[in-house]
Design a protein around this motif. Structure first.
Motif, PDB file in Angstrom:
ATOM      1  N   ALA A 107      -0.068  12.729 -12.836  1.00 25.96           N
ATOM      2  CA  ALA A 107      -0.946  13.780 -12.308  1.00 25.96           C
ATOM      3  C   ALA A 107      -0.119  15.011 -11.948  1.00 25.96           C
ATOM      4  CB  ALA A 107      -1.681  13.271 -11.082  1.00 25.96           C
ATOM      5  N   LYS A 108      -0.740  16.167 -12.088  1.00 28.81           N
ATOM      6  CA  LYS A 108      -0.116  17.431 -11.687  1.00 28.81           C
ATOM      7  C   LYS A 108      -0.427  17.616 -10.206  1.00 28.81           C
ATOM      8  CE  LYS A 108      -0.171  22.324 -12.765  1.00 28.81           C
ATOM      9  NZ  LYS A 108      -0.788  23.381 -13.570  1.00 28.81           N
ATOM     10  N   ALA A 109       0.576  17.424  -9.350  1.00 29.81           N
ATOM     11  CA  ALA A 109       0.338  17.439  -7.905  1.00 29.81           C
ATOM     12  C   ALA A 109       0.624  18.793  -7.265  1.00 29.81           C
ATOM     13  CB  ALA A 109       1.174  16.366  -7.233  1.00 29.81           C
ATOM     14  N   MET A 111       0.497  22.964  -6.928  1.00 27.90           N
ATOM     15  CA  MET A 111      -0.385  24.088  -7.250  1.00 27.90           C
ATOM     16  C   MET A 111       0.236  24.969  -8.331  1.00 27.90           C
ATOM     17  SD  MET A 111      -3.095  24.013  -5.405  1.00 27.90           S
ATOM     18  CE  MET A 111      -3.883  24.669  -3.977  1.00 27.90           C
ATOM     19  N   ILE A 112       1.535  25.192  -8.209  1.00 26.33           N
ATOM     20  CA  ILE A 112       2.254  26.011  -9.177  1.00 26.33           C
ATOM     21  C   ILE A 112       3.253  25.102  -9.884  1.00 26.33           C
ATOM     22  CG2 ILE A 112       3.794  27.988  -9.464  1.00 26.33           C
ATOM     23  CD1 ILE A 112       2.661  29.014  -6.763  1.00 26.33           C
ATOM     24  N   GLY A 113       3.215  25.092 -11.197  1.00 24.68           N
ATOM     25  CA  GLY A 113       4.143  24.247 -11.947  1.00 24.68           C
ATOM     26  C   GLY A 113       3.675  22.808 -12.023  1.00 24.68           C
ATOM     27  N   LYS A 114       4.578  21.944 -12.477  1.00 24.40           N
ATOM     28  CA  LYS A 114       4.276  20.522 -12.620  1.00 24.40           C
ATOM     29  C   LYS A 114       4.887  19.749 -11.461  1.00 24.40           C
ATOM     30  CE  LYS A 114       4.219  21.011 -17.619  1.00 24.40           C
ATOM     31  NZ  LYS A 114       4.917  20.727 -18.861  1.00 24.40           N
ATOM     32  N   SER A 115       4.679  18.449 -11.463  1.00 28.48           N
ATOM     33  CA  SER A 115       5.215  17.585 -10.403  1.00 28.48           C
ATOM     34  C   SER A 115       6.729  17.441 -10.525  1.00 28.48           C
ATOM     35  CB  SER A 115       4.568  16.204 -10.489  1.00 28.48           C
ATOM     36  OG  SER A 115       3.179  16.311 -10.301  1.00 28.48           O
ATOM     37  N   ASP A 116       7.341  17.031  -9.420  1.00 29.47           N
ATOM     38  CA  ASP A 116       8.765  16.702  -9.373  1.00 29.47           C
ATOM     39  C   ASP A 116       8.867  15.221  -9.018  1.00 29.47           C
ATOM     40  OD1 ASP A 116       9.431  19.453  -9.735  1.00 29.47           O
ATOM     41  OD2 ASP A 116       9.157  19.800  -7.590  1.00 29.47           O
ATOM     42  N   PRO A 117       8.631  14.324 -10.009  1.00 23.65           N
ATOM     43  CA  PRO A 117       8.495  12.894  -9.696  1.00 23.65           C
ATOM     44  C   PRO A 117       9.809  12.152  -9.475  1.00 23.65           C
ATOM     45  CG  PRO A 117       8.146  13.272 -12.025  1.00 23.65           C
ATOM     46  CD  PRO A 117       8.358  14.613 -11.407  1.00 23.65           C
ATOM     47  N   TYR A 118       9.720  11.158  -8.589  1.00 27.40           N
ATOM     48  CA  TYR A 118      10.763  10.153  -8.410  1.00 27.40           C
ATOM     49  C   TYR A 118      10.047   8.836  -8.144  1.00 27.40           C
ATOM     50  CZ  TYR A 118      10.088  10.482  -3.307  1.00 27.40           C
ATOM     51  OH  TYR A 118       9.560  10.471  -2.046  1.00 27.40           O
ATOM     52  N   ALA A 119      10.771   7.731  -8.322  1.00 31.65           N
ATOM     53  CA  ALA A 119      10.170   6.411  -8.133  1.00 31.65           C
ATOM     54  C   ALA A 119      10.973   5.608  -7.119  1.00 31.65           C
ATOM     55  CB  ALA A 119      10.119   5.658  -9.457  1.00 31.65           C
ATOM     56  N   VAL A 120      10.259   4.729  -6.400  1.00 27.41           N
ATOM     57  CA  VAL A 120      10.877   3.801  -5.452  1.00 27.41           C
ATOM     58  C   VAL A 120      10.442   2.392  -5.850  1.00 27.41           C
ATOM     59  CG1 VAL A 120      11.036   3.079  -3.041  1.00 27.41           C
ATOM     60  CG2 VAL A 120      10.845   5.518  -3.601  1.00 27.41           C
ATOM     61  N   LEU A 121      11.408   1.513  -6.053  1.00 25.55           N
ATOM     62  CA  LEU A 121      11.163   0.104  -6.393  1.00 25.55           C
ATOM     63  C   LEU A 121      11.556  -0.737  -5.183  1.00 25.55           C
ATOM     64  CD1 LEU A 121      12.947   0.291  -9.818  1.00 25.55           C
ATOM     65  CD2 LEU A 121      10.538  -0.251  -9.556  1.00 25.55           C
ATOM     66  N   LYS A 122      10.649  -1.634  -4.732  1.00 31.40           N
ATOM     67  CA  LYS A 122      10.934  -2.478  -3.567  1.00 31.40           C
ATOM     68  C   LYS A 122      10.574  -3.934  -3.855  1.00 31.40           C
ATOM     69  CE  LYS A 122      10.337   0.922   0.087  1.00 31.40           C
ATOM     70  NZ  LYS A 122       9.687   1.240   1.348  1.00 31.40           N
ATOM     71  N   LEU A 123      11.449  -4.817  -3.415  1.00 28.19           N
ATOM     72  CA  LEU A 123      11.180  -6.251  -3.423  1.00 28.19           C
ATOM     73  C   LEU A 123      11.711  -6.774  -2.097  1.00 28.19           C
ATOM     74  CD1 LEU A 123      10.179  -8.797  -4.901  1.00 28.19           C
ATOM     75  CD2 LEU A 123      12.495  -9.069  -5.801  1.00 28.19           C
ATOM     76  N   GLY A 124      10.787  -7.052  -1.168  1.00 26.99           N
ATOM     77  CA  GLY A 124      11.204  -7.437   0.179  1.00 26.99           C
ATOM     78  C   GLY A 124      11.982  -6.311   0.828  1.00 26.99           C
ATOM     79  N   ASP A 125      13.198  -6.603   1.301  1.00 29.71           N
ATOM     80  CA  ASP A 125      14.007  -5.567   1.935  1.00 29.71           C
ATOM     81  C   ASP A 125      14.954  -4.877   0.951  1.00 29.71           C
ATOM     82  OD1 ASP A 125      15.762  -7.647   1.546  1.00 29.71           O
ATOM     83  OD2 ASP A 125      16.476  -7.749   3.605  1.00 29.71           O
ATOM     84  N   GLN A 126      14.856  -5.221  -0.326  1.00 28.31           N
ATOM     85  CA  GLN A 126      15.661  -4.573  -1.350  1.00 28.31           C
ATOM     86  C   GLN A 126      14.893  -3.356  -1.880  1.00 28.31           C
ATOM     87  OE1 GLN A 126      17.430  -7.619  -4.179  1.00 28.31           O
ATOM     88  NE2 GLN A 126      15.914  -8.865  -3.097  1.00 28.31           N
ATOM     89  N   SER A 127      15.548  -2.194  -1.885  1.00 28.46           N
ATOM     90  CA  SER A 127      14.872  -0.972  -2.285  1.00 28.46           C
ATOM     91  C   SER A 127      15.797  -0.102  -3.133  1.00 28.46           C
ATOM     92  CB  SER A 127      14.435  -0.206  -1.033  1.00 28.46           C
ATOM     93  OG  SER A 127      13.764   0.966  -1.380  1.00 28.46           O
ATOM     94  N   PHE A 128      15.231   0.503  -4.175  1.00 27.57           N
ATOM     95  CA  PHE A 128      15.972   1.391  -5.061  1.00 27.57           C
ATOM     96  C   PHE A 128      15.144   2.654  -5.287  1.00 27.57           C
ATOM     97  CE2 PHE A 128      17.323  -2.898  -6.057  1.00 27.57           C
ATOM     98  CZ  PHE A 128      18.706  -2.781  -6.126  1.00 27.57           C
ATOM     99  N   LYS A 129      15.822   3.808  -5.373  1.00 26.25           N
ATOM    100  CA  LYS A 129      15.145   5.083  -5.581  1.00 26.25           C
ATOM    101  C   LYS A 129      15.801   5.817  -6.746  1.00 26.25           C
ATOM    102  CE  LYS A 129      14.228   9.479  -3.227  1.00 26.25           C
ATOM    103  NZ  LYS A 129      15.077  10.356  -4.031  1.00 26.25           N
TER     104      LYS A 129
END
Length: 181
Positions: A107-109, A111-129
């Motif tokens: 989705a285009k979030a 107002m001006i331009g496109k999104s600046d996406p990043y992802a977060v992966l979590k499994l329990g207390d393990q987290s990666f960004k």
């Protein structure tokens, strides 16, 4: 219903090839992911994509408790029940490697331009960004994450994609829950 990355399937096939998974909570968007599982003590070679950015080699499963592996052992454990007849959450111990390769039709979030996406992966207390990809609705992350899996591991990897904002709270661009049990 989202397709699942089932440890039994991953172990049976050795690797789940890249596939597109739809995002929940939004009208459009998909993520491209692949996975492989290496049981503790296994000599099976893992994904050649281990050189992907984000893989943390310090989470080596050989340092964890000793335990059995293999597809047959997993099927036996997944099919076992405790004394009360309840299904046990006795996952094989090892390393679940997940490659988050890309996303499309986010989705285009802004107002001006496109999104600046990043992802977060979590499994329990393990987290990666992942890193943020500027001005894109079709980011390519090529990000690898290694999750330690044992009998206490929660049943789902949670993937959240956000639009990074300079002011205010980052906006959600969708999420997915991937079953590992």
């Amino acid at each position: 219903v989202l397709p699942s990355l089932i440890v039994d399937d991953v172990m049976g096939k050795g690797i789940v090839p890249p596939g597109w998974y739809p995002l929940k909570g939004v009208k459009s968007g998909q993520v491209l992911m692949s996975a492989d599982f290496e049981a503790l003590g296994s000599s099976r070679l893992t994904s050649p994509d281990r050189s992907l950015y984000g893989v943390d080699d310090s989470r080596d499963p050989s340092v964890a408790k000793q335990g059995g592996g293999g597809g047959k052992g997993l099927k036996n454990r997944l099919g076992s029940r405790d004394q009360l007849g309840n299904q046990e959450n006795d996952l094989p111990e090892g390393m679940l490697h997940l490659d988050l390769l890309a996303a499309r039709n986010l989705a285009k979030a802004d107002m001006i331009g496109k999104s600046d996406p990043y992802a977060v992966l979590k499994l329990g207390d393990q987290s990666f960004k992942t890193d943020t990809v500027k001005n894109s609705q079709n980011p390519e992350w090529n990000y690898g994450a290694d999750f330690v899996v044992d009998s206490n591991t929660p049943s789902d990897i949670v993937l959240n994609i956000f639009d990074q904002d300079k002011l205010g709270k980052d906006k959600s661009l969708g999420n997915a829950a991937l079953s590992v049990s």
